[in-house]
Scaffold this motif. Sequence first.
Motif, PDB file in Angstrom:
ATOM      1  N   SER A 298       0.753  -1.337   0.056  1.00  0.00           N
ATOM      2  CA  SER A 298       0.095   0.021  -0.088  1.00  0.00           C
ATOM      3  C   SER A 298       0.943   1.165   0.061  1.00  0.00           C
ATOM      4  CB  SER A 298      -0.754  -0.148   1.204  1.00  0.00           C
ATOM      5  OG  SER A 298      -0.026   0.192   2.356  1.00  0.00           O
ATOM      6  N   GLY A 299       0.139   2.380  -0.243  1.00  0.00           N
ATOM      7  CA  GLY A 299       1.002   3.699   0.040  1.00  0.00           C
ATOM      8  C   GLY A 299       1.870   3.678   1.380  1.00  0.00           C
ATOM      9  N   ALA A 300       1.665   3.047   2.412  1.00  0.00           N
ATOM     10  CA  ALA A 300       2.113   3.133   3.634  1.00  0.00           C
ATOM     11  C   ALA A 300       3.703   2.687   3.303  1.00  0.00           C
ATOM     12  CB  ALA A 300       1.417   2.420   4.786  1.00  0.00           C
ATOM     13  N   THR A 301       3.884   1.409   2.647  1.00  0.00           N
ATOM     14  CA  THR A 301       5.058   0.844   2.381  1.00  0.00           C
ATOM     15  C   THR A 301       5.791   1.196   0.925  1.00  0.00           C
ATOM     16  OG1 THR A 301       3.725  -1.103   1.486  1.00  0.00           O
ATOM     17  CG2 THR A 301       4.215  -1.164   3.944  1.00  0.00           C
ATOM     18  N   ASN A 302       4.808   1.496   0.115  1.00  0.00           N
ATOM     19  CA  ASN A 302       5.494   1.629  -1.426  1.00  0.00           C
ATOM     20  C   ASN A 302       5.049   3.093  -1.640  1.00  0.00           C
ATOM     21  OD1 ASN A 302       6.300   1.778  -3.861  1.00  0.00           O
ATOM     22  ND2 ASN A 302       5.088   0.051  -4.478  1.00  0.00           N
ATOM     23  N   ASP A 303       6.070   3.975  -1.850  1.00  0.00           N
ATOM     24  CA  ASP A 303       5.839   5.320  -2.286  1.00  0.00           C
ATOM     25  C   ASP A 303       5.227   5.553  -3.683  1.00  0.00           C
ATOM     26  OD1 ASP A 303       6.529   6.429   0.165  1.00  0.00           O
ATOM     27  OD2 ASP A 303       8.654   6.900  -0.413  1.00  0.00           O
ATOM     28  N   GLU A 304       5.568   4.641  -4.409  1.00  0.00           N
ATOM     29  CA  GLU A 304       5.033   4.744  -5.968  1.00  0.00           C
ATOM     30  C   GLU A 304       3.443   4.756  -5.897  1.00  0.00           C
ATOM     31  OE1 GLU A 304       7.466   2.972  -9.196  1.00  0.00           O
ATOM     32  OE2 GLU A 304       8.159   1.399  -7.352  1.00  0.00           O
ATOM     33  N   LEU A 305       2.981   4.114  -4.975  1.00  0.00           N
ATOM     34  CA  LEU A 305       1.194   4.073  -4.840  1.00  0.00           C
ATOM     35  C   LEU A 305       0.584   5.384  -4.453  1.00  0.00           C
ATOM     36  CD1 LEU A 305       0.767   0.518  -3.495  1.00  0.00           C
ATOM     37  CD2 LEU A 305       0.770   1.403  -6.011  1.00  0.00           C
ATOM     38  N   ARG A 306       1.480   6.375  -3.957  1.00  0.00           N
ATOM     39  CA  ARG A 306       0.833   7.720  -3.619  1.00  0.00           C
ATOM     40  C   ARG A 306       1.678   8.564  -4.675  1.00  0.00           C
ATOM     41  NH1 ARG A 306       1.045   8.682   2.722  1.00  0.00           N
ATOM     42  NH2 ARG A 306       0.108  10.765   2.036  1.00  0.00           N
ATOM     43  N   VAL A 307       1.161   8.502  -5.833  1.00  0.00           N
ATOM     44  CA  VAL A 307       1.882   8.966  -7.028  1.00  0.00           C
ATOM     45  C   VAL A 307       2.213  10.624  -6.641  1.00  0.00           C
ATOM     46  CG1 VAL A 307       1.816   9.423  -9.518  1.00  0.00           C
ATOM     47  CG2 VAL A 307       0.740   7.473  -8.384  1.00  0.00           C
ATOM     48  N   GLY A 308       3.274  11.167  -6.784  1.00  0.00           N
ATOM     49  CA  GLY A 308       3.761  12.477  -6.908  1.00  0.00           C
ATOM     50  C   GLY A 308       4.090  13.072  -5.561  1.00  0.00           C
ATOM     51  N   ARG A 309       4.055  11.958  -4.468  1.00  0.00           N
ATOM     52  CA  ARG A 309       4.515  12.131  -3.166  1.00  0.00           C
ATOM     53  C   ARG A 309       6.015  12.640  -3.047  1.00  0.00           C
ATOM     54  NH1 ARG A 309       4.357   7.819   1.730  1.00  0.00           N
ATOM     55  NH2 ARG A 309       4.795   9.127   3.432  1.00  0.00           N
TER      56      ARG A 309
END
Length: 586
Positions: A298-309
């Motif tokens: 999830s975005g908590a472990t993989n930054d690519e799932l929170r695009v633009g972060r």
Amino acid sequence: MKLGVGQRALAIAAFGFCAAASAAPAAADTASEIRELKARLKQLESQVAKQQAATRHATNIANAASAAIAKGPPGPPPPPPVFVSFKNGLFVETEDKAFSIHVGGRVHADGGWQSDPGSGDASNVLLRRARLDIAGKAFKYWYYRTQFEFGGSSGSGSSANVRDAWLAFKYPLLTTIGLPYDYPVVIQLANQLRPLGLEAMSTSNSGITFIERSMMSDAFNTPRRHLGASIASGDHNWGVKAGIYSTSPQDSAIRPFNNRLGQYWEVDGRAVFLPIRTEEDLIHIGATGRYYQNNGASGATNDELRVGRGVRNEANALNTRLLETPDMSCNPGGPFNLFGSVWAANPAFGGSLVQNGCLKNSTQFNVEFVGVHGPFSIQAEYSQQYYNRNSYNSAGLLITPSALTGVPALQAARLAAGQGLQSSSAFDGFYVQAQLFLTGETRITAYTDISHNINTPYTFSTQPKILNPISKGGYGAWEVAARWSSINLDNGSQGSWSYLPAYGALGLVPGTTPAALFPAVLAANSVGVTGGRVNKITLGLNWYPEKGYRFLFNYGRVLDNVAPFNQPWLASNNTNSFLTRAEVWW
């Protein structure tokens, strides 16, 4: 006929005898003189014989010594001589080029100032990178590289300090099994750069034109290094590389929060063709494809799932973040995380969907172009990322008597903001840049193919050759550049919903009635993802005084900024920034 040493001596003596005889008086006793001359000839012959014997003896001794040296004492042969250089780091290589090692590194010190209409002026200095790099070759065909980060971009955990850490094998494998293919094949294992485009794959930060990569590269390809295995091949004017990868040491967490489905994985591939490549001209065309399978991250472990972060407005030293989507894995994170709640754990309320996430997979494609003519060059890339998701049946989940109290009502507010569990989304971005060397250098001298760079082939992976460095009485190399970059992380109809006013406008608090909840559900199903949109121009001036040294000056302005879902106050926040960098690599 060739005369020997003794024959030459006899001839000389005979010539002297004749000369003496012709000069003697007629009245001399000829017979007596002849006897004396014969005696002298015998003495000369004896001396010549002794000299010949001594020569043969010396020759025999020399031959014996040579044979002894060739045979040598028992044991391993002496090591071959090595070549040592300190021109750019420490480089040691054997004479047969079967073994080598290079100890290098880089240091980037950044500083900047920003005029921000939303929050006022800001400034900062930062040790952007400080890396130690050890690379080389063993037994002719095996290559290795280990790189550690000590600068400001490293994470708090020790694993986040690892950059390159890989082993490679380069060999004409297909030729050995009888196929008519004599090009080298490279197999690479462990933590390495993924083949995701020209700018993202350029391993040397000293090889990119501007201080930071474009927003597109930072949003879609960060972190760039992942654990995996790849295979590559190519020649002077073409190349391919593909690999399968999983987690990265730079992920927020090595193990996903919910690991019942295992770790995520992806397949990436890149192909490059150069229809023109000479000392003065170069045309480079490339394409990249990527398939990502989410198996629990999830975005908590993989930054690519929170695009633009990770996008910092192409100014990392100033740390201005203007973009970010919600968690594209559909895990309800953010301010309303439902992990551990009764609702999330109850399959009757769709809890299993919440636990597993709804992201099926993600795909990405990228096209790239470079044209170089002497000191002038242009470069452009376009990338699109698509997230294939299962949409939630929001009405079925929320409009039930059990869902009208407690956390589900708050989740409805989050959905109403337009950032909830929608169906598939697509984002894209591009950049176009041009640069000119005022002092006549060309970028072609910085371009490397697979014969010179097996890690990141067909990129500008080093600095160009400087024609007149300061050490030779010149002024170094001077370069001017300009870039237009754009990224769009909005998808679907945005409507009038925004992140902050949704709660108060709808009155969504625990205990809401169906009449108040129903508009929120409709809104959640009708609006898309708002990750933000940004256009930016950057102007650059670069100075290369010597090989391994560079000073950069960048001015940037943000244009047409649309705020992301969680930062509406950033709307029309058109900032001006000025950045500098002093860098050295060896």
